[in-house]
Design an enzyme around this catalytic site. Structure first.
Site, short mmCIF file in Angstrom:
data_model
loop_
_atom_site.label_atom_id
_atom_site.label_comp_id
_atom_site.label_asym_id
_atom_site.label_seq_id
_atom_site.Cartn_x
_atom_site.Cartn_y
_atom_site.Cartn_z
N TYR A 163 38.03 77.57 -46.38
CA TYR A 163 37.68 76.33 -46.21
C TYR A 163 38.60 75.45 -45.44
CZ TYR A 163 36.11 71.53 -46.36
OH TYR A 163 35.93 70.47 -45.82
N ASP A 210 41.71 70.47 -50.85
CA ASP A 210 40.38 70.73 -51.10
C ASP A 210 39.86 72.10 -51.63
OD1 ASP A 210 37.44 70.21 -51.61
OD2 ASP A 210 37.09 69.53 -49.40
N HIS A 212 36.89 73.03 -52.45
CA HIS A 212 35.48 72.97 -52.06
C HIS A 212 34.65 73.95 -52.88
CE1 HIS A 212 32.95 72.60 -48.42
NE2 HIS A 212 33.58 71.41 -48.35
N ARG A 283 34.84 60.38 -55.18
CA ARG A 283 34.59 60.54 -53.83
C ARG A 283 33.29 60.57 -53.26
NH1 ARG A 283 37.57 62.45 -50.84
NH2 ARG A 283 36.21 64.00 -49.68
MG MG Z 1 35.33 67.75 -49.81
#
Ligand code: MG
Length: 406
Positions: A163, A210, A212, A283
């Site tokens: 990712y 991240d 993911h 977020r």
């Molecule tokens: Mg993200």
């Protein structure tokens, strides 16, 4: 003096960067007064357009433009089965357009309607990535040299499913799916990336990552503990939304701050994340939760609950959505950091007034409303694209062939 009324709703899809941006324009009975909203759901844009044109627009003709809350509640309840990213994105387009109109009527930027600035500009993080750790850190160094003090690091690994970084095909020859992504390789490599980053970038830059959504809660705890020596600003989406109820145990296992929420398409689910003890930074994707009004409610909840905000904003948020994020960033004591995206020149042509990032800060337009325009003719030169995300997501599999959360 009565307020102007809504005379029409138009929807546009434009993909100047290969990402489908959905823009709503609400026209009013006052000549020259209109509002712009972001209804972007890149992967299912046509469903959002249908929801707006067929189901939402007919409910709005003649409505008083000042009644943002009442119109939002009416739209939310009007489908009986409510919520989800399609209907919330449609709602967001209308909500933001009405805030834009409110700002234009007052002659003020939207952030002044939310109580005024608490900060001059919003610190942002940008993404550094590469096929190798070395390449990722080369990229990060260039961002730090440009003034960034917060950088997200993602690096490639064998297989196609990495990712936020380039993949390498054929990483596992002989496996049922030779292009697979291996979680054990990822868990071993990621601490090496951050060890090398602290060596090369020093202590003065904030580092983010991240996941993911690809780990089990226990794997997430193992990764968070392995990353402790490198003092991450946050570790994002360690588990899939299906397992959010396990976040508190991950958070209890390590002091590394957890950032969560971009896949939440319900403001009440997001509120439960804030109060549930499993998140340090919320977020959400502002169009997926229904726009500025619910975003503002969540920012207030975060403030009262000791959680920070880090609104989701890569390329699949339009400049109007980015402006809405900035209005929250500038006015909320809960602000933690803002994800940044450096829009291509063509996006600035379509959306004059697009927020810019300079020396690590995003600057809001000071014009009334969002301070943005929308050039319909320029937008029409960049028609929507079909299936890009799906083509990538279909490649994200384990070496044994099983599909992975992308
Ligand atoms: Mg993200």
């Amino acid at each position: 003096m009565s307020a102007p009324s809504i005379t029409g709703v138009r929807v546009f899809v434009t993909a100047p960067e290969g990402v489908n941006l959905v823009v709503v324009r609400v026209d009013t009975s006052e000549p020259g007064l209109y509002g712009l909203g972001c209804a972007t759901f890149h992967q299912r844009f046509a469903a959002v357009v249908a929801a707006l044109e067929t189901h939402v627009a007919p409910l709005l003709t003649g409505r008083d433009v000042s009644q943002i809350s009442d119109i939002g509640r009416m739209l939310h309840f009007s489908s009986y089965w409510r919520g989800g990213p399609v209907l919330n994105s449609a709602l967001s387009g209308i909500d933001m357009a009405l805030w834009d109109i409110a700002g234009k009527r007052a002659g003020l930027p939207v952030h002044d309607l939310l109580g005024g600035r608490l900060r001059g500009a919003a610190p942002v993080y940008l993404h550094a990535s590469g096929a190798t750790i070395e390449e990722t850190l080369d990229h990060a160094e260039s961002l730090v040299a440009a003034g960034l003090r917060h950088v997200r690091l993602q690096t490639g690994q064998p297989g196609l499913g990495a990712y936020g970084a380039p993949g390498t095909p054929g990483g596992y020859p002989g496996a049922p799916y030779p292009d697979g992504w291996d979680v054990h390789h990822y868990l071993a490599q990621t601490p090496r990336l951050f060890a090398a980053a602290r060596e090369r970038l020093g202590d003065d830059v904030e580092l983010l990552h991240d996941v993911h959504s690809r780990l089990t809660p226990k794997q997430a705890a193992v990764l968070a503990r392995a990353l402790e020596p490198y003092r991450l600003f946050f570790l994002e989406d360690v588990v899939a939304p299906e397992h959010y109820d396990r976040l508190p145990e991950v958070r209890a296992a390590s002091p590394v701050p957890l950032a969560v929420g971009e896949l939440t398409a319900s403001v009440t689910d997001a509120a439960r994340l804030v109060t549930g003890g499993g998140v340090d930074l919320l977020r959400c994707h502002i169009s997926a939760i229904g726009g500025l009004t619910p975003g503002h409610k969540l920012a207030v909840l975060c403030e009262l609950h000791g959680v920070q905000t880090a609104w989701h904003a890569p390329a699949d948020v339009s400049p109007i959505g980015a402006a809405a994020n900035l209005a929250l960033d500038l006015t909320s004591p809960a602000f933690g950091i803002q994800e940044g995206h450096v829009y291509a020149d063509v996006v600035h042509e379509i959306f004059p007034g697009t927020p810019v990032i300079a020396a690590g800060y995003a600057q809001a337009s000071t014009g009334p409303g969002w301070g943005l325009e929308f050039d319909e003719a320029a937008a029409a030169r960049h028609p929507p694209v079909l299936g890009g995300h799906e083509r990538w997501a279909a490649t994200v599999r384990r070496p044994d062939g099983a599909i992975e959360a992308p």
